[in-house]
Design an enzyme around this catalytic site. Structure first.
Site, short mmCIF file in Angstrom:
data_model
loop_
_atom_site.label_atom_id
_atom_site.label_comp_id
_atom_site.label_asym_id
_atom_site.label_seq_id
_atom_site.Cartn_x
_atom_site.Cartn_y
_atom_site.Cartn_z
N HIS A 182 61.75 1.40 -5.55
CA HIS A 182 61.41 0.50 -6.66
C HIS A 182 61.72 1.16 -8.01
O HIS A 182 61.36 2.33 -8.22
CB HIS A 182 59.92 0.14 -6.59
CG HIS A 182 59.46 -0.72 -7.72
ND1 HIS A 182 58.27 -0.51 -8.39
CD2 HIS A 182 60.04 -1.79 -8.31
CE1 HIS A 182 58.13 -1.42 -9.33
NE2 HIS A 182 59.19 -2.21 -9.31
CA CA Z 1 65.56 -0.64 -6.27
#
Ligand code: CA
Ligand code: ZL4
Ligand code: ZN
Length: 390
Positions: A182
């Site tokens: 992320h």
């Molecule tokens: Ca990513």
């Protein structure tokens, strides 16, 4: 010998400093700046360097890095030495700024950080000054670094610095992150503005996969007075996603985001740990599929800043980034998929010597992303985009 012609009608700039490649995170640490040497050797063996404007990246200045990072943190970064990890008088700051196994203190740390950051700042400025339409810094893309904290192998957030430059010229900038992790640092940096739309595709498992953020409903603080509400798009995925599903998902999500948000420029983080067989990753993407995302992003014809990121199986990282360089030069159809005999470190590409080796069946993970799950993700993104106007 190979030579790639300059693309017609636009310029591609390449930003790198070979000094970055010589840094070592320490024995058995997964991050290997040396993968940049391998990438460059492939790019040169194909003659792609003749088709771009090559710039030696300069070190970002302290002041440039201070546009995002806190002075206390930069001061520490500038003066730490290997060994400080175990020095009592430094231990408070080591803990406060999150240094340790993931983010070790190694020889030349500040030099390493300022050089990769300088590459991204330079690249962004080339785009702003209309000296390039596409600018590449494969040594950048270190998306986890926070204002006053190192995280996940990242110390200085070059992406945030690059976006801040682009915001001087463009009312809206879109950030896309295809690293398997992320893009939390970039998301957080622009949490409270509607001038940056961040989109991250990543493996999500709150308790078992770093950094544990980036759920579907994590869309930015929704306080009514926060203009940045809804401007973080997260596409959480499970193990084993394959080429076809990922490309389809990427087209659906990114197509809708660009159409709605109408950015003036795009920053694309191309973390190569989303490839199959990555040492840390858990997706099943082939080099061609990873590249298809870059190709689709290029079709919008917007100023494009391309950076690297993760990628822990160096031979595959270099294959992907060399292939993606050829896509950005519109030379992917003309270069030979067999790696040239002349390439340095050729043995790393055996036994197949192909730019597109098939994924090893042994290491392939089962695809835990049913069609219905992916359709739900696209549906949610469409709903979220209803809050957003370009
Ligand atoms: Ca990513
Ligand atoms: C290592 O072998 O999940 C670091 C890190 C160093 C060498 C010797 C030390 C051995 C794997 C990873 C002990 C290491 C323990 N060495 C590391 C919660 C964790 C705490 C730290 O691609 N331990 C932390 C970060 C992730 C965690 C991923 C991705 C960056 C990017 C952009 C960052 N951290 C558990 C791990 C090793 C190591 C072996 C490691 N660290 C794997 N995953 C993590 O998104 C560039
Ligand atoms: Zn990663």
């Amino acid at each position: 010998t190979y030579q790639v012609a300059r693309p017609k009608g636009y310029r591609v700039s390449w930003h790198a400093n070979p000094a970055v490649e010589a840094h070592h995170f320490g024995q058995s640490h997964p991050m290997k700046p040396w993968r940049l040497t391998l990438t460059k050797q492939l790019v040169m063996a194909y003659g792609m360097h003749h088709a771009m404007d090559l710039y030696l990246a300069r070190a970002a200045t302290y002041e440039e890095m201070a546009e995002f990072h806190e002075a206390d943190y930069l001061d520490f970064l500038r003066q730490v030495m290997p060994g400080d990890m175990d020095r009592a008088e430094q231990s408070d700051n080591v803990v406060r700024f999150n240094f340790g196994d993931d983010c070790p203190i190694f020889d030349g740390l500040y030099n390493y950080c300022s050089l990769y950051a300088g590459g991204t700042v330079d690249a962004a400025r080339k785009l702003c000054n209309d000296q390039a339409e596409i600018a590449i810094n494969w040594s950048g893309g270190l998306h986890h670094a926070k204002k006053a904290e190192a995280s996940g192998f990242c110390y200085v957030n070059d992406i945030v610095l690059g976006i801040l430059q682009l915001l001087r010229h463009h009312p809206r900038v879109m950030y896309i992150d295809i690293d398997v992790h992320h893009g939390d640092g970039v998301e957080q940096a622009f949490w409270s503005t509607d001038r940056v739309l961040t989109v991250s595709f990543h493996k999500y498992d709150k308790d078992n996969f770093f950094p544990g953020t980036g759920a579907l409903d994590d869309t930015g603080p929704t306080h009514p007075l926060n203009p940045g509400a809804h401007h973080s798009i997260n596409v959480p995925l499970n193990d084993g996603i394959d080429d076809e599903s990922y490309i389809q998902l990427y087209h659906d999500v990114i197509g809708a985001c660009v159409e709605t948000y109408r950015p003036g420029a795009i920053v694309l983080q191309c973390g190569a740990d989303s490839l199959g067989c990555d040492r840390l990753g858990c997706f099943n993407l082939n080099v061609r599929a990873h590249g298809a995302c870059v190709a689709f992003t290029k079709t919008f014809g917007l100023p494009l800043l391309v950076v690297g990121g993760g990628g822990y199986t160096p031979r595959n990282v270099s294959r992907a980034w060399a292939h993606e360089t050829s896509i950005l030069l519109e030379a992917d159809q003309i270069i030979d998929p067999t790696i040239p005999d002349s390439v340095a470190f050729r043995t790393h590409f055996g036994p197949d010597y192909s730019l597109f080796p098939p994924l090893s069946e042994i290491r392939k993970l089962e695809n835990k992303n049913p069609r219905s799950y992916l359709a739900g993700l696209v549906e949610s993104v469409h709903e979220q985009l209803r809050y957003i106007k370009g």
